[in-house]
Design an enzyme around this catalytic site. Structure first.
Site, PDB file in Angstrom:
ATOM      1  N   HIS A 284       2.114 -15.587  25.945  1.00 50.34           N
ATOM      2  CA  HIS A 284       1.061 -16.126  25.541  1.00 50.34           C
ATOM      3  C   HIS A 284       1.523 -17.259  24.623  1.00 50.34           C
ATOM      4  O   HIS A 284       2.277 -18.113  24.763  1.00 50.34           O
ATOM      5  CB  HIS A 284       0.222 -15.170  24.618  1.00 50.34           C
ATOM      6  N   HIS A 323      -0.086 -20.720  34.430  1.00 50.23           N
ATOM      7  CA  HIS A 323      -1.212 -20.503  33.796  1.00 50.23           C
ATOM      8  C   HIS A 323      -2.109 -19.684  34.688  1.00 50.23           C
ATOM      9  O   HIS A 323      -2.271 -19.872  35.693  1.00 50.23           O
ATOM     10  CB  HIS A 323      -2.045 -21.673  33.163  1.00 50.23           C
ATOM     11  N   ASP A 380       1.992 -25.306  26.321  1.00 50.91           N
ATOM     12  CA  ASP A 380       3.478 -24.880  25.253  1.00 50.91           C
ATOM     13  C   ASP A 380       4.603 -25.501  25.848  1.00 50.91           C
ATOM     14  O   ASP A 380       5.619 -25.526  25.206  1.00 50.91           O
ATOM     15  CB  ASP A 380       3.653 -23.375  25.353  1.00 50.91           C
TER      16      ASP A 380
HETATM   17  N1  CMC Z   1       8.270 -19.590  36.221  1.00 47.91           N
HETATM   18  C1  CMC Z   1       8.451 -19.174  37.415  1.00 47.91           C
HETATM   19  N2  CMC Z   1       7.849 -18.310  38.120  1.00 47.91           N
HETATM   20  C2  CMC Z   1       6.441 -18.085  37.685  1.00 47.91           C
HETATM   21  C3  CMC Z   1       6.156 -18.674  36.735  1.00 47.91           C
HETATM   22  C4  CMC Z   1       7.279 -19.416  35.809  1.00 47.91           C
HETATM   23  N3  CMC Z   1       6.640 -19.679  34.447  1.00 47.91           N
HETATM   24  N4  CMC Z   1       4.960 -18.215  36.332  1.00 47.91           N
HETATM   25  C5  CMC Z   1       4.555 -17.515  37.372  1.00 47.91           C
HETATM   26  N5  CMC Z   1       5.572 -17.559  38.410  1.00 47.91           N
HETATM   27  C6  CMC Z   1       5.489 -16.912  39.706  1.00 47.91           C
HETATM   28  C7  CMC Z   1       5.532 -15.228  39.673  1.00 47.91           C
HETATM   29  O1  CMC Z   1       6.733 -14.965  39.754  1.00 47.91           O
HETATM   30  C8  CMC Z   1       4.757 -15.204  40.893  1.00 47.91           C
HETATM   31  O2  CMC Z   1       5.557 -15.323  41.896  1.00 47.91           O
HETATM   32  P1  CMC Z   1       5.436 -14.533  43.419  1.00 47.91           P
HETATM   33  O3  CMC Z   1       3.947 -14.631  43.918  1.00 47.91           O
HETATM   34  O4  CMC Z   1       6.555 -14.878  44.314  1.00 47.91           O
HETATM   35  O5  CMC Z   1       5.735 -12.917  43.073  1.00 47.91           O
HETATM   36  C9  CMC Z   1       3.647 -16.214  40.996  1.00 47.91           C
HETATM   37  O6  CMC Z   1       4.125 -17.303  40.223  1.00 47.91           O
HETATM   38  C10 CMC Z   1       2.352 -15.687  40.166  1.00 47.91           C
HETATM   39  O7  CMC Z   1       2.705 -15.380  38.794  1.00 47.91           O
HETATM   40  P2  CMC Z   1       1.836 -14.172  38.180  1.00 47.91           P
HETATM   41  O8  CMC Z   1       3.026 -13.562  36.975  1.00 47.91           O
HETATM   42  O9  CMC Z   1       1.007 -13.326  38.948  1.00 47.91           O
HETATM   43  O10 CMC Z   1       0.799 -15.221  37.431  1.00 47.91           O
HETATM   44  P3  CMC Z   1      -0.097 -14.695  36.123  1.00 47.91           P
HETATM   45  O11 CMC Z   1      -1.357 -15.431  36.106  1.00 47.91           O
HETATM   46  O12 CMC Z   1      -0.264 -13.359  36.035  1.00 47.91           O
HETATM   47  O13 CMC Z   1       0.906 -15.170  34.604  1.00 47.91           O
HETATM   48  C11 CMC Z   1       1.696 -16.710  32.925  1.00 47.91           C
HETATM   49  C12 CMC Z   1       0.478 -16.488  34.063  1.00 47.91           C
HETATM   50  C13 CMC Z   1       1.362 -17.758  32.026  1.00 47.91           C
HETATM   51  C14 CMC Z   1       1.859 -15.332  32.137  1.00 47.91           C
HETATM   52  C15 CMC Z   1       2.790 -16.799  33.969  1.00 47.91           C
HETATM   53  O14 CMC Z   1       2.820 -18.262  34.643  1.00 47.91           O
HETATM   54  C16 CMC Z   1       4.225 -17.241  32.792  1.00 47.91           C
HETATM   55  O15 CMC Z   1       4.732 -16.131  32.690  1.00 47.91           O
HETATM   56  N6  CMC Z   1       4.498 -18.376  32.469  1.00 47.91           N
HETATM   57  C17 CMC Z   1       5.772 -18.581  31.668  1.00 47.91           C
HETATM   58  C18 CMC Z   1       5.179 -18.386  30.113  1.00 47.91           C
HETATM   59  C19 CMC Z   1       4.182 -19.212  29.435  1.00 47.91           C
HETATM   60  O16 CMC Z   1       4.452 -20.620  29.698  1.00 47.91           O
HETATM   61  N7  CMC Z   1       3.224 -18.822  28.897  1.00 47.91           N
HETATM   62  C20 CMC Z   1       2.156 -19.605  28.071  1.00 47.91           C
HETATM   63  C21 CMC Z   1       0.798 -19.813  28.996  1.00 47.91           C
HETATM   64  S1  CMC Z   1      -0.076 -21.171  28.233  1.00 47.91           S
HETATM   65  C22 CMC Z   1      -0.226 -20.970  26.443  1.00 47.91           C
HETATM   66  C23 CMC Z   1      -1.309 -19.918  26.319  1.00 47.91           C
HETATM   67  O17 CMC Z   1      -2.539 -20.348  26.683  1.00 47.91           O
HETATM   68  O18 CMC Z   1      -0.862 -19.041  25.899  1.00 47.91           O
END
Ligand code: CMC
Length: 445
Positions: A284, A323, A380
């Site tokens: 987050h 996201h 971010d």
């Molecule tokens: N780098 C590489 N792969 C990723 C990333 C990333 N940053 N984010 C998602 N993926 C991949 C993930 O491995 C999955 O791939 P597969 O389908 O092959 O297993 C796919 O994309 C879907 O990911 P998910 O984890 O199911 O997506 P989510 O909606 O649960 O997670 C997230 C959203 C923001 C937690 C995630 O994208 C992440 O960890 N990003 C990096 C951390 C980040 O930048 N967070 C700040 C969010 S914006 C600020 C805020 O509002 O808090």
């Protein structure tokens, strides 16, 4: 949607009027049920009537991470993740960041309309005159180790505020609601700055009520021996824009935490503490810290291919990308990006990390791994570069995010308190453990 679950219908008979309904057949019993569709949503409780027999608890819905569950009705923030749209009370973030300022946006987010001149003047006056914290809060801060994480200090000190304002527990009192919102927005920069100064072993700087909201924050962060700190207007503005971008973001992890804790009828200080805790995590608000650490680790443009390969192998994540809601460019990232150069110019800093960030973004956006998964830069990705250029230590980045998000947390709390369907948050579970096991005495284990 019906307020009460309807009885099961044999065959496909329907009791829900009109075509806004969903027909479900339970193949275990052959019975069909109609549930109302309203606002593109069905009520989970309408499924409870679906039972195999009278003893059955009824069907539940299972949604880890709440990926497809609306937990509230909210009029604060609208997001269209596919189109990259973010609006507060209906006004696009692009217009707000161009024409407004953080305190006006805070008012808008909290009270649902742009303030008149009189309302605005009173609001700014009130926030400006509640920036001081009780001297005992300073002593409370002194109790932390010199290397305490500023976000941990903020979390604890916002929680401590609830003990200084026990009257805030009168959650139905309009004055308490107002003054608590003012206090939270006014004191958050003071607490954040005290946490920052503590981590550097520097004396705390008291608020200067003649400065703007962000000018005062810069003064509390960076003032040394000079009689009055003179903030650079470009940095004041960039910070103000960052805070506007962070003001609210509907039902994210921290806002959801505020609502869950608030639903036990907790005061706004206690509830917002849960928001700060949610924001702390690297998935987050802590992502801005993780982005900077990632860029520092990549160090130079030549190392980008190896890093991206490692991400694609699943060894790590490209922080600042992806996201839950935005499946297009995060509109906040675009606005922040446009302020990066200005801040670097104002601080006179050359950022090698900026070159890495620009090239990394370009290559990721050209790479099918990221485009196929709709992973684009989020807010971010760029905020850390700005904070670093401003001289804010990496561990304090998330604290800055928390200042910006405070109006949103408070607005979510207020909205919850006014919700006609207010109930304590209490999810269900699918129990997977043993049943009716016997206690085994210690010497027989
Ligand atoms: N780098 C590489 N792969 C990723 C990333 C990333 N940053 N984010 C998602 N993926 C991949 C993930 O491995 C999955 O791939 P597969 O389908 O092959 O297993 C796919 O994309 C879907 O990911 P998910 O984890 O199911 O997506 P989510 O909606 O649960 O997670 C997230 C959203 C923001 C937690 C995630 O994208 C992440 O960890 N990003 C990096 C951390 C980040 O930048 N967070 C700040 C969010 S914006 C600020 C805020 O509002 O808090």
């Amino acid at each position: 949607m019906s307020e009460e679950p309807r009885g099961a219908q044999d065959g496909s008979a329907s009791t829900v009027e009109g075509d806004q309904s969903l027909s479900v057949t339970d193949n275990r019993t052959g019975k069909s049920y109609d549930v109302e569709i309203k606002d593109g949503t069905v009520r989970a409780m309408d499924f409870r009537q679906i039972k195999v027999d009278e003893e059955d608890f009824g069907l539940m819905t299972y949604d880890p991470g709440f990926t497809n569950t609306a937990s509230s009705r909210s009029a604060v923030t609208y997001i269209d993740g596919e189109k990259g749209i973010l609006e507060h009370r209906g006004i696009p973030i692009e217009q707000l960041t161009e024409h407004s300022n953080f305190l006006e946006v805070a008012y808008l987010v909290l009270y649902g309309h742009l303030p008149t001149q009189k309302e605005y003047d009173e609001w700014v006056y009130d926030v400006t005159h509640h920036t001081y914290v009780h001297e005992m809060i300073k002593r409370f801060m002194d109790g932390f180790r010199h290397d305490a994480n500023p976000m941990g200090m903020l979390l604890a000190s916002v929680g401590a505020l609830s003990t200084f304002y026990p009257e805030a527990r009168e959650v139905n009192d309009d004055y308490q609601r107002y003054v608590s919102a003012v206090r939270l927005i006014a004191k958050m920069p003071t607490l954040a700055a005290f946490a920052y100064r503590h981590s550097l072993g520097l004396p705390y700087v008291y608020p200067d009520n003649d400065l703007t909201y962000t000018g005062n924050l810069l003064s509390m962060l960076f003032k040394m021996a000079e009689p009055r700190y003179d903030p650079d207007p470009r940095i004041e503005k960039a910070l103000d824009v960052l805070f506007m971008l962070h003001a609210d973001h509907e039902q994210n992890c921290s806002a959801a935490a505020v609502r869950v804790v608030g639903s036990a009828i907790n005061d706004p200080f206690t509830s917002v503490t849960a928001g700060v805790a949610g924001l702390y995590g690297p998935s987050h608000g802590g992502a801005n810290v993780a982005v900077l650490k990632m860029l520092q680790r990549i160090e130079k443009v030549d190392n980008i291919p190896d890093f991206l390969e490692s991400v694609k192998q699943g060894n790590e994540r490209l922080m600042g990308f992806g996201h839950r809601v935005y499946k297009n460019y995060d509109p906040r990232a675009r606005i922040i990006r446009s302020h990066v150069d200005e801040v670097l110019e104002a601080t006179g800093k050359q950022s090698q990390l900026l070159d890495v960030a620009i090239e990394l973004e370009k290559r990721a956006l050209d790479d099918e791994y990221f485009t196929d998964r709709k992973l684009y830069p989020n807010v971010d990705y760029w905020s850390g570069i700005i904070y670093e250029a401003m001289g804010i230590p990496t561990d304090a980045f998330t604290v800055m995010f928390a200042i910006g998000r405070t109006p949103g947390w408070t607005a979510q709390w207020l909205e919850l308190m006014n919700d006609e369907e207010f109930r304590i948050a209490r999810p269900r579970q699918i129990y997977t453990g043993p049943r009716e096991a016997d206690y085994v005495p210690m010497n027989e284990r």
